[in-house]
Design a protein around this motif. Structure first.
Motif, PDB file in Angstrom:
ATOM      1  N   GLN A   1     -30.935  33.835  59.722  1.00 35.03           N
ATOM      2  CA  GLN A   1     -30.955  35.193  59.163  1.00 35.03           C
ATOM      3  C   GLN A   1     -30.981  35.149  57.636  1.00 35.03           C
ATOM      4  O   GLN A   1     -31.718  35.919  56.988  1.00 35.03           O
ATOM      5  CB  GLN A   1     -29.723  35.958  59.650  1.00 35.03           C
ATOM      6  CG  GLN A   1     -29.651  37.399  59.143  1.00 35.03           C
ATOM      7  CD  GLN A   1     -28.376  38.104  59.574  1.00 35.03           C
ATOM      8  OE1 GLN A   1     -27.492  37.486  60.162  1.00 35.03           O
ATOM      9  NE2 GLN A   1     -28.270  39.381  59.267  1.00 35.03           N
TER      10      GLN A   1
ATOM     11  N   SER B   1     -29.090  29.824  50.452  1.00 39.60           N
ATOM     12  CA  SER B   1     -29.200  30.109  51.880  1.00 39.60           C
ATOM     13  C   SER B   1     -28.024  29.532  52.654  1.00 39.60           C
ATOM     14  O   SER B   1     -27.480  30.177  53.559  1.00 39.60           O
ATOM     15  CB  SER B   1     -30.523  29.585  52.439  1.00 39.60           C
ATOM     16  OG  SER B   1     -30.638  28.181  52.243  1.00 39.60           O
TER      17      SER B   1
ATOM     18  N   GLY C   1     -36.995  39.856  48.702  1.00 35.86           N
ATOM     19  CA  GLY C   1     -35.942  38.847  48.587  1.00 35.86           C
ATOM     20  C   GLY C   1     -36.005  38.111  47.264  1.00 35.86           C
ATOM     21  O   GLY C   1     -37.061  38.034  46.613  1.00 35.86           O
TER      22      GLY C   1
ATOM     23  N   GLU D   1     -34.447  34.140  56.351  1.00 31.63           N
ATOM     24  CA  GLU D   1     -35.434  35.225  56.472  1.00 31.63           C
ATOM     25  C   GLU D   1     -35.184  36.314  55.439  1.00 31.63           C
ATOM     26  O   GLU D   1     -36.120  36.873  54.856  1.00 31.63           O
ATOM     27  CB  GLU D   1     -35.379  35.806  57.892  1.00 31.63           C
ATOM     28  CG  GLU D   1     -35.881  34.831  58.955  1.00 31.63           C
ATOM     29  CD  GLU D   1     -35.673  35.349  60.365  1.00 31.63           C
ATOM     30  OE1 GLU D   1     -34.975  36.383  60.514  1.00 31.63           O
ATOM     31  OE2 GLU D   1     -36.199  34.724  61.311  1.00 31.63           O
ATOM     32  N   GLU D   2     -33.922  36.611  55.207  1.00 27.59           N
ATOM     33  CA  GLU D   2     -33.567  37.666  54.251  1.00 27.59           C
ATOM     34  C   GLU D   2     -33.942  37.272  52.823  1.00 27.59           C
ATOM     35  O   GLU D   2     -34.501  38.072  52.063  1.00 27.59           O
ATOM     36  CB  GLU D   2     -32.072  37.940  54.352  1.00 27.59           C
ATOM     37  CG  GLU D   2     -31.558  39.031  53.431  1.00 27.59           C
ATOM     38  CD  GLU D   2     -30.069  39.260  53.609  1.00 27.59           C
ATOM     39  OE1 GLU D   2     -29.363  39.407  52.585  1.00 27.59           O
ATOM     40  OE2 GLU D   2     -29.606  39.262  54.770  1.00 27.59           O
TER      41      GLU D   2
END
Length: 565
Positions: free
Chosen positions: A8, A233, A18, A11-12
C-alpha cells in the motif's frame, strides 16, 4: 509481517500526486520509468545543498570542511576548469584515495556537465594508461601515489592537464590543488542535459580490459530518489502496521564511508544520499575496524555502509562492546550479498542499528533493490523488491520471462540503466537489449516481488565488493612462459566472500612456484586480482565438448585444503 502495508505504501508514494510519482518517458528509443519530480541533473542536487552552509560536510582525520567551505572550493574548481577550456561534454579523471577533494572535484565537474572518470586507485601503471587512453580526459586530479604510477605510464596524452592533491612537494608540470582553490571563482551558469554522462566508472571486462560504463545524470539522480524512496516506503509501512511514527525531526545523517569513491556503493549511494540531506561524510584513509569504531563514537555516526565483511569485522572487534555505538541507526552492506547469518547478528548485537542492504551494480548507477529493518530480518536471504523506476524480470536463455519463483537471469529496464560502455558498441549491444540490462545474475522473484540472487551467470569473482573476471586473471597467468593452460574461479572465503583461485598446467619440463606466479601477476594486475589459491595440476584441465573449461567442476573439486604445501 507488514507486506500488505508495504504494498500500500509503495502504491501511494509512487501513484499520481505521490512524492515519488512514477511516469514513463522515452529515452534512447525505449520506454523507461522515471520519477516525475526528480531534478533534471546532478547540478541541481549539489546546488540545493547551499542551504546547509553552517553544517559540517566532510570529515577526514582532524580536518572538517563545512558545506560553505565545500561550495567555495567546488566553485573554484569549476571556474578553473572553465579557464582551461574544459566544458560540458568533456571528461576529467580522478585518481586518488578517499580524500575530501575527491567529492569536491566530483561535484564541480558534474555541476558543469563535465563527466567524471573514476579511476580505480589500485590500478597498476598499465591499467591506468589503458583507462586514460580509453576515456581521453582533458585533466587528471591525482594524489602522490597515483602521480608516481602515472610517471610510469606509456602512451598517455602529453597535453593532459594535471592537478596534484596532497603532494609531498612541488611537481614539474603539475598544478597544485591549493593554487586551484586559492584562485576562487564562480560556478559557471550552464544547463546540463539529463541524459549526458555524469561519470564514467570502470567495471572489469571479460576480455581482460575494464569497460567504461556511462552513468547519466538522469540515472544518478534516479538512484538518489530510489534511496530516499526505499527509506520512505519502509518507514511508512512500519508506521501503518505498528502505529509507531518515526521521530518528527530525524537526526542529521553522519555516514562512515568505508569503500572507494570510484564505486557506486560509496559515491552514488553513500555520498549522494548523505549530501542531499545535508549530512556529514566521514572518510577513512583505509578500512580498519578499530579505527571505524573510534570514528563512530567521535563523529556520532548514524550509518555505516560497506561490503558485508566490514560489518562483520566491526561487530566482532574486541573494542566493539566498550565503544559507544548508540548513534548507529543502520549497518548496511553492498557490493556483495549479505550472508543471512550476518543480518541476524547485526539485529542481535547492535542495540540501536537495523540491518539493510541494496543490490545493484555499476550499470544501474547504484541500487536495483533495497531491503532493511523488519523486512530484512524476516527475509534475510532476499535482496528486496526492485525500485519503482525499474521493470524487472527473470528470463531463460532465450530471453523469455520465467514464472514466479522460477530461476532465470535478472533483466532490468529503467531510468538508472547506463547509456552504454564508451568505445565498446559490441559490449553495449551484448549487455543491453531494447533498454533491458542483462545483469548477469541468476535470480528468482517471489509473489511479493522480492528478488533472491541465486548465482552469477558471468564468469566473475566478487572479492570484497571488487569484480574480478576469470578471463582477466587467466590472461595474466597465460603471459607467463611456463604456463600451458589455466582456469580461474572463485573460492569461498568467510571474510571477503570469495578469493581468487586458479588451476594451472605447466608446459612439459617447466617449473614454477606459487610465489613466482603471484609476483608475475602482480606486475600485470592490481593486487586484489592476484590469485590467492594456486593449484598446479598434473593432468589436462577438464573441458566440455566445445573445448571450454569446466570451471564449476574445478571449483567443486578443489578446495583450499588441497593446495600443495
Amino acid at each position: 509481517m507488514h507486506y500488505a502495508e508495504l504494498k500500500q505504501a509503495r502504491e501511494e508514494l509512487t501513484g499520481p500526486g505521490g512524492v515519488f510519482e512514477i511516469t514513463e518517458i522515452e529515452v534512447r528509443g525505449h520506454p523507461i520509468r522515471t520519477y516525475r519530480h526528480a531534478p533534471p541533473s546532478v547540478r541541481e542536487v549539489w546546488l540545493s545543498t547551499v542551504q546547509f552552509a553552517d553544517r559540517p560536510y566532510l570529515v577526514y582525520g582532524d580536518e572538517t570542511i563545512s558545506y560553505a567551505d565545500a561550495h567555495a572550493q567546488v566553485n573554484a574548481v569549476a571556474a578553473w576548469l572553465a579557464d582551461q577550456g574544459i566544458v560540458a561534454g568533456d571528461r576529467v579523471a580522478i585518481a586518488m584515495r578517499n580524500y575530501p577533494e575527491w567529492m569536491l572535484i566530483y561535484w564541480a565537474c558534474t555541476s558543469c556537465g563535465i563527466a567524471v572518470v573514476g579511476m580505480n586507485a589500485w590500478w597498476t601503471p598499465d591499467e591506468m594508461a589503458y583507462a586514460l587512453n580509453d576515456a581521453q580526459p582533458k585533466a587528471l586530479f591525482t594524489d602522490q601515489e597515483r602521480l608516481e604510477r602515472l610517471r610510469q605510464c606509456e602512451g598517455v596524452a602529453a597535453d593532459l592537464k594535471l592537478v596534484g592533491v596532497r603532494l609531498s612537494g612541488p611537481a614539474p608540470g603539475v598544478t597544485a590543488w591549493d593554487d586551484v582553490v586559492a584562485a576562487g571563482g564562480a560556478m559557471p551558469d550552464v544547463v546540463v542535459d539529463p541524459d549526458a554522462d555524469a561519470c564514467i566508472f570502470y567495471t572489469s571486462g571479460t576480455t581482460g580490459h575494464p569497460k567504461g560504463a556511462q552513468l547519466t545524470h538522469r540515472g544518478c539522480v534516479g538512484n538518489l530518489f530510489n534511496l530516499m524512496y526505499a527509506a520512505a516506503s519502509s518507514a511508512l509501512a512500519v508506521e501503518r502496521a505498528t502505529g509507531v511514527a518515526p521521530p518528527e525531526t530525524p537526526p542529521i545523517p553522519a555516514v562512515l564511508i568505508t569503500t572507494p569513491l570510484f564505486h557506486v556503493t560509496a559515491n552514488n549511494c553513500g555520498a549522494y544520499a548523505t549530501t542531499a540531506a545535508g549530512g556529514k561524510l566521514v572518510l577513512m584513509y583505509r578500512w580498519d575496524p578499530g579505527e571505524a569504531l573510534k570514528l563512530i563514537e567521535r563523529e556520532r555516526v548514524t550509518s555505516m555502509s560497506g561490503v558485508p565483511v566490514m560489518a562483520r569485522e566491526l561487530i566482532n572487534h574486541p573494542d566493539f562492546a566498550s565503544t559507544d555505538t548508540s548513534s548507529l541507526l543502520a549497518l548496511s552492506g553492498g557490493g556483495a550479498q549479505v550472508p543471512p547469518d550476518l543480518v541476524l547478528k547485526i539485529e542481535d548485537k547492535v542495540a540501536t542499528a537495523r540491518p539493510s542492504t541494496g543490490y545493484g551494480m555499476t550499470e544501474t548507477c547504484g541500487i536495483i533493490t533495497s531491503i532493511a529493518g523488519d523486512f530484512f530480518v524476516d527475509r534475510p536471504d532476499s535482496a528486496g523488491p526492485a525500485m519503482p523506476n525499474f521493470e524487472a524480470r527473470c528470463v531463460d536463455d532465450d530471453g523469455n520471462t520465467v514464472g514466479v519463483g522460477e530461476v532465470g537471469e535478472l533483466w532490468v529496464r529503467g531510468a538508472c540503466v547506463i547509456k552504454g560502455y564508451i568505445n565498446r558498441p559490441e559490449a553495449t549491444a551484448e549487455s543491453i537489449t531494447d533498454g533491458w540490462l542483462h545483469t548477469g545474475d541468476v535470480a528468482r522473484m517471489d509473489e511479493d516481488g522480492f528478488i533472491y540472487i541465486v548465482d552469477r551467470k558471468k564468469d566473475m569473482i566478487l572479492r570484497g565488493g571488487e569484480n574480478v573476471y576469470c578471463a582477466e586473471v587467466e590472461a595474466a597467468v597465460y603471459r607467463h612462459p611456463a604456463v600451458a593452460e589455466c582456469c580461474a574461479f572463485g573460492v569461498a572465503d568467510e571474510r571477503l566472500g570469495e578469493e581468487v583461485g586458479v588451476a594451472v598446467v605447466l608446459k612439459p619440463g617447466e617449473t614454477l612456484t606459487e610465489a613466482e606466479l603471484r609476483e608475475h601477476c602482480g606486475v600485470i594486475m592490481a593486487r586484489h586480482k592476484v590469485p590467492r589459491y594456486i593449484w598446479f595440476m598434473d593432468e589436462a584441465l577438464p573441458r566440455n565438448a566445445s573445448g571450454k573449461f569446466l570451471r564449476r567442476e574445478l571449483r567443486d573439486r578443489l578446495s583450499p585444503a588441497t593446495v600443495p604445501a
